[in-house]
Design a protein around this motif. Structure first.
Motif, mmCIF file in Angstrom:
data_model
loop_
_atom_site.group_PDB
_atom_site.id
_atom_site.type_symbol
_atom_site.label_atom_id
_atom_site.label_comp_id
_atom_site.label_asym_id
_atom_site.label_seq_id
_atom_site.Cartn_x
_atom_site.Cartn_y
_atom_site.Cartn_z
ATOM 1 N N ILE A 27 -31.509 -9.636 -5.720
ATOM 2 C CA ILE A 27 -32.132 -8.388 -6.176
ATOM 3 C C ILE A 27 -32.343 -8.426 -7.681
ATOM 4 C CG2 ILE A 27 -31.707 -5.909 -6.489
ATOM 5 C CD1 ILE A 27 -30.306 -6.023 -3.692
ATOM 6 N N GLN A 28 -31.313 -8.832 -8.411
ATOM 7 C CA GLN A 28 -31.380 -8.852 -9.877
ATOM 8 C C GLN A 28 -32.498 -9.758 -10.390
ATOM 9 O OE1 GLN A 28 -27.872 -10.386 -11.768
ATOM 10 N NE2 GLN A 28 -28.310 -9.339 -13.682
ATOM 11 N N THR A 29 -32.709 -10.876 -9.715
ATOM 12 C CA THR A 29 -33.732 -11.822 -10.158
ATOM 13 C C THR A 29 -35.085 -11.569 -9.488
ATOM 14 O OG1 THR A 29 -33.047 -13.429 -8.482
ATOM 15 C CG2 THR A 29 -32.044 -13.612 -10.686
ATOM 16 N N ASN A 30 -35.188 -10.481 -8.722
ATOM 17 C CA ASN A 30 -36.409 -10.110 -8.002
ATOM 18 C C ASN A 30 -36.864 -11.239 -7.078
ATOM 19 O OD1 ASN A 30 -38.347 -8.239 -7.261
ATOM 20 N ND2 ASN A 30 -39.795 -8.897 -8.829
ATOM 21 N N ASP A 31 -35.898 -11.893 -6.444
ATOM 22 C CA ASP A 31 -36.155 -12.975 -5.498
ATOM 23 C C ASP A 31 -36.385 -12.358 -4.121
ATOM 24 O OD1 ASP A 31 -36.205 -15.218 -3.895
ATOM 25 O OD2 ASP A 31 -34.130 -15.816 -4.295
ATOM 26 N N ILE A 32 -37.601 -11.885 -3.879
ATOM 27 C CA ILE A 32 -37.918 -11.168 -2.637
ATOM 28 C C ILE A 32 -37.754 -12.063 -1.405
ATOM 29 C CG2 ILE A 32 -39.717 -9.882 -1.392
ATOM 30 C CD1 ILE A 32 -38.321 -8.434 -3.805
ATOM 31 N N PRO A 33 -38.203 -13.335 -1.439
ATOM 32 C CA PRO A 33 -37.931 -14.195 -0.280
ATOM 33 C C PRO A 33 -36.421 -14.352 -0.038
ATOM 34 C CG PRO A 33 -39.648 -15.170 -1.626
ATOM 35 C CD PRO A 33 -39.088 -14.008 -2.397
ATOM 36 N N GLY A 34 -35.652 -14.443 -1.113
ATOM 37 C CA GLY A 34 -34.203 -14.535 -0.976
ATOM 38 C C GLY A 34 -33.609 -13.276 -0.369
ATOM 39 N N VAL A 35 -34.097 -12.111 -0.801
ATOM 40 C CA VAL A 35 -33.630 -10.840 -0.234
ATOM 41 C C VAL A 35 -33.962 -10.794 1.252
ATOM 42 C CG1 VAL A 35 -33.923 -8.322 -0.259
ATOM 43 C CG2 VAL A 35 -33.771 -9.575 -2.420
ATOM 44 N N ARG A 36 -35.199 -11.181 1.593
ATOM 45 C CA ARG A 36 -35.614 -11.198 3.013
ATOM 46 C C ARG A 36 -34.706 -12.119 3.833
ATOM 47 N NH1 ARG A 36 -41.257 -11.461 1.633
ATOM 48 N NH2 ARG A 36 -42.053 -9.386 1.966
ATOM 49 N N PHE A 37 -34.463 -13.297 3.305
ATOM 50 C CA PHE A 37 -33.622 -14.265 4.009
ATOM 51 C C PHE A 37 -32.221 -13.699 4.234
ATOM 52 C CE2 PHE A 37 -30.375 -17.571 3.819
ATOM 53 C CZ PHE A 37 -30.749 -18.371 4.897
ATOM 54 N N LEU A 38 -31.645 -13.153 3.176
ATOM 55 C CA LEU A 38 -30.284 -12.628 3.284
ATOM 56 C C LEU A 38 -30.209 -11.441 4.241
ATOM 57 C CD1 LEU A 38 -29.355 -13.007 -0.449
ATOM 58 C CD2 LEU A 38 -28.340 -14.266 1.462
ATOM 59 N N LEU A 39 -31.225 -10.602 4.220
ATOM 60 C CA LEU A 39 -31.239 -9.469 5.152
ATOM 61 C C LEU A 39 -31.361 -9.953 6.596
ATOM 62 C CD1 LEU A 39 -33.507 -6.930 3.223
ATOM 63 C CD2 LEU A 39 -31.026 -6.828 3.554
ATOM 64 N N SER A 40 -32.175 -10.979 6.806
ATOM 65 C CA SER A 40 -32.335 -11.499 8.171
ATOM 66 C C SER A 40 -31.080 -12.213 8.665
ATOM 67 C CB SER A 40 -33.538 -12.441 8.252
ATOM 68 O OG SER A 40 -33.281 -13.644 7.556
ATOM 69 N N HIS A 41 -30.199 -12.576 7.730
ATOM 70 C CA HIS A 41 -28.957 -13.245 8.103
ATOM 71 C C HIS A 41 -27.745 -12.328 7.968
ATOM 72 C CE1 HIS A 41 -31.574 -16.737 7.929
ATOM 73 N NE2 HIS A 41 -30.689 -17.327 8.704
ATOM 74 N N GLY A 42 -28.003 -11.031 7.973
ATOM 75 C CA GLY A 42 -26.914 -10.064 8.061
ATOM 76 C C GLY A 42 -26.163 -9.760 6.784
ATOM 77 N N ALA A 43 -26.838 -9.753 5.645
ATOM 78 C CA ALA A 43 -26.164 -9.391 4.389
ATOM 79 C C ALA A 43 -25.518 -8.018 4.537
ATOM 80 C CB ALA A 43 -27.168 -9.375 3.237
ATOM 81 N N ASP A 44 -24.345 -7.865 3.987
ATOM 82 C CA ASP A 44 -23.589 -6.614 4.077
ATOM 83 C C ASP A 44 -24.143 -5.613 3.069
ATOM 84 O OD1 ASP A 44 -21.779 -4.562 4.296
ATOM 85 O OD2 ASP A 44 -20.044 -5.732 3.613
ATOM 86 N N LEU A 45 -24.857 -4.594 3.559
ATOM 87 C CA LEU A 45 -25.503 -3.628 2.682
ATOM 88 C C LEU A 45 -24.556 -2.527 2.223
ATOM 89 C CD1 LEU A 45 -29.001 -3.388 4.362
ATOM 90 C CD2 LEU A 45 -28.204 -4.885 2.527
ATOM 91 N N SER A 46 -23.322 -2.572 2.702
ATOM 92 C CA SER A 46 -22.329 -1.612 2.206
ATOM 93 C C SER A 46 -21.430 -2.257 1.148
ATOM 94 C CB SER A 46 -21.490 -1.064 3.361
ATOM 95 O OG SER A 46 -20.758 -2.108 3.966
#
Length: 191
Positions: A27-46
């Motif tokens: 998020i900090q580096t505005n790495d949108i593909p990285g954010v997408r990847f992490l979200l698709s692999h269950g990043a803990d949003l809490s």
């Protein structure tokens, strides 16, 4: 076999903290593909970073609108608070980010949540001097009666700023005044 399981457990335990931090780095580096990847692999949003920010709060504070849009497509708590008790809506209001406030309002946040100073998103919007955000929050039901820890309401802050537009909105006199100017009283009301 037991040794392999123990090593696997250690690796998983160590990677969960790293994985949680990676979403913040993306998020900090505005790495949108990285954010997408992490979200698709269950990043803990809490999860929270060292400042108590959830990924959503970090994205809003960093003004990463694309990341915010991706995060809001996931199940998450839009009312999560940072270390100071601020929610995403409060941060967006204090940043004068009208588009983000409008977007967050579609997720039905608690408009009257208070931070550690007792301030609400409405008070934050008044302090930022943004009449558009104030109006939007009021239209969605934000309370004008809530006082912060300094015993001040949003109207008190508008008064301090000598901001007549905000005072009019907060005192709800604009619509009444406009209605009175545009109508004449000629109707008969039977008892």
């Amino acid at each position: 076999m037991t040794k392999k399981i123990a090593i696997l457990c250690l690796l998983l335990a160590a990677s969960s903290a790293t994985f949680a931090q990676t979403i913040f780095t993306a998020i900090q580096t505005n790495d949108i593909p990285g954010v997408r990847f992490l979200l698709s692999h269950g990043a803990d949003l809490s999860s929270k970073d060292e400042n108590g920010n959830t990924p959503l709060l970090a994205a809003i504070k960093g003004k990463q609108d694309r990341a915010v849009n991706l995060l809001l497509q996931q199940p998450l708590n839009v009312d999560a608070k940072d270390r100071d008790g601020n929610t995403a809506l409060m941060v967006a209001a204090s940043q004068n980010n009208t588009a983000m406030v409008s977007l967050l309002l579609t997720y039905y946040p608690n408009l009257n949540t208070r931070n550690s100073q007792g301030a609400t998103a409405l008070i934050a919007a008044v302090n930022a001097g943004n009449a558009g955000i104030v109006k939007s929050l009021l239209e969605h039901g934000a309370s004008t009666k809530i006082k912060d820890k300094q015993h001040k309401t949003a109207a008190d802050y508008a008064q301090t700023q000598n901001n007549a537009d905000l005072l009019t909105l907060l005192n709800n006199t604009y619509t009444v005044t406009a209605a009175l100017r545009n109508t004449t009283v000629s109707a008969y009301v039977p008892y």
